[in-house]
Design an enzyme around this catalytic site. Structure first.
Site, PDB file in Angstrom:
ATOM      1  CE  LYS A  88      -4.706   1.714  -0.393  1.00 35.14           C
ATOM      2  NZ  LYS A  88      -3.964   0.462  -0.222  1.00 35.14           N
ATOM      3  CB  SER A 100      -4.088   1.377   4.033  1.00 33.78           C
ATOM      4  OG  SER A 100      -3.177   0.987   3.038  1.00 33.78           O
ATOM      5  CB  SER A 119      -0.959   0.008   1.197  1.00 29.41           C
ATOM      6  OG  SER A 119      -2.021  -0.886   0.975  1.00 29.41           O
TER       7      SER A 119
END
Length: 364
Positions: free
Chosen positions: A146, A200, A143
């Site tokens: 992101k 997340s 993640s």
């Protein structure tokens, strides 16, 4: 007289024939009584074992102790007894090796005994390397992806108040990760970005990519184009959430990303909020930060992003200020839920004690 002897012999034969049956019945009755008595007084030995023990490539979970209610008959009377028993040990699957493990990076030792296979610390002001370990190896980044998602969204200048809808296309059917956003949930682009960076939220990150001009394929192309522009030559993206193990980057590349993202105030704010309440389909929902250090008053954190999938291990990208110096920290393929933040703590102590010109540079 002969008849009398015959009758006497017949009676003796009958008594002889009946004697074994009576003995068997008496024996059975005695056995039942003895069994009932034994069952009443029986104690079950319980062996308690802590943790799990390894068995080849598998592990055995510790047995559990519980009390079982039994009803027995003793001398014609029913009696309730409780016996302690242990459940059978259950085999547990061995942990899945990460991509770093498969590459042998977990064998690299360092002076701080970090639990992360990859580590990099840079001075943000001049990009001077203060600490590095396997920092040029491209690994799955989970993640942390992101952060690039957020950078592309912000730089595209899209309307942050536009309402986006979670659709079935945003549901993770590869790893079946959970989400609090149901299909049909509606949030502004700003709120989608907020919870994608702070909590997340995978479906939010997916929706951000889908709602880019040209859809998700065009968004992923923009992510990769931005990576090339930043000189992130070991980086590749295939989705906007980081659920795919094909999203890879080196620690040096991620440090470049952190420096670029730090220039965006919205990314700094959204990624470091300890918690926030956002409107989803008109209903308030509270989300928290996946990095507990942002709520720790002892830390001054200006940007951060965590990540985890099995192939990547625990990951952390962070900008922070230590002893008046702004630094970028990157930890990849860390083992243990709190290991990445623990590694950040070790690094902080080391930096606090560090004297100018006395750098420790384990193999990069």
């Amino acid at each position: 007289m002969a008849k009398f002897k015959f009758a006497l012999g017949l009676l003796a034969s009958l008594l002889f024939a009946l004697a074994p049956a009576a003995a068997v019945q008496a024996k059975e009755a005695g056995s039942k009584s003895s069994a009932a008595k034994k069952q009443t007084n029986k104690k079950v030995k319980v062996v308690l074992r802590k943790g799990a023990r390894a068995t080849g490539t598998r592990a055995i979970a510790a047995p559990r102790e519980k009390a079982v209610r039994r009803v027995v008959t003793v001398r014609g009377k029913r009696k309730v007894i409780y016996q302690k028993v242990t459940s059978a040990a259950v085999p547990m699957a061995a942990p899945m090796p990460t991509m770093g493990d498969l590459a042998g990076l977990n064998l690299t030792r360092d002076p701080l005994d970090l639990k992360s296979s990859v580590a990099l610390v840079l001075d943000q002001s001049n990009a001077e390397v203060l600490f590095e370990k396997n920092s040029n190896v491209a690994l799955p980044i989970a993640s942390i992806t992101k952060m690039m998602t957020g950078l592309v969204v912000v730089e595209a200048g899209q309307d942050m108040e536009e309402v986006l809808t979670i659709t079935d296309d945003d549901v993770d059917r590869a790893k079946f990760s959970s989400s609090r956003l149901k299909v049909g949930s509606q949030l502004t682009r700003a709120n989608m970005l907020h919870i994608a960076l702070m909590s997340s939220e995978n479906r939010a990150a997916s929706a951000l990519g889908r709602n880019y001009p040209g859809g998700l394929p065009a968004f992923v192309n923009a992510m990769n184009a931005k990576a090339r522009k930043l000189g992130m030559n070991d980086t590749r993206y295939v989705d906007s959430s980081g659920l795919s193990k094909m999203n890879v980057a080196s620690a040096h590349d991620l440090a470049r990303l952190a420096m670029a993202a730090f220039q965006q105030p919205l990314l700094r704010q959204y990624s470091t909020d300890p918690k926030a309440i956002v409107e989803a389909s008109g209903h308030p929902m509270q989300f928290g930060n996946t990095n507990h250090l942002v709520a720790n008053p002892g830390w001054e954190i200006g940007l951060q992003k965590t990540g985890f999938i099995n192939e990547a291990g625990r990951c952390l990208l962070m900008q922070t200020v230590i002893e008046g110096r702004s630094v970028i920290m990157v930890f990849l393929d860390s083992k243990g839920k709190q290991s990445r933040t623990a590694d950040a703590g070790r690094m902080r102590k080391w930096l606090e004690a560090l004297k100018p010109g006395n750098l420790v540079l384990p193999g990069g």
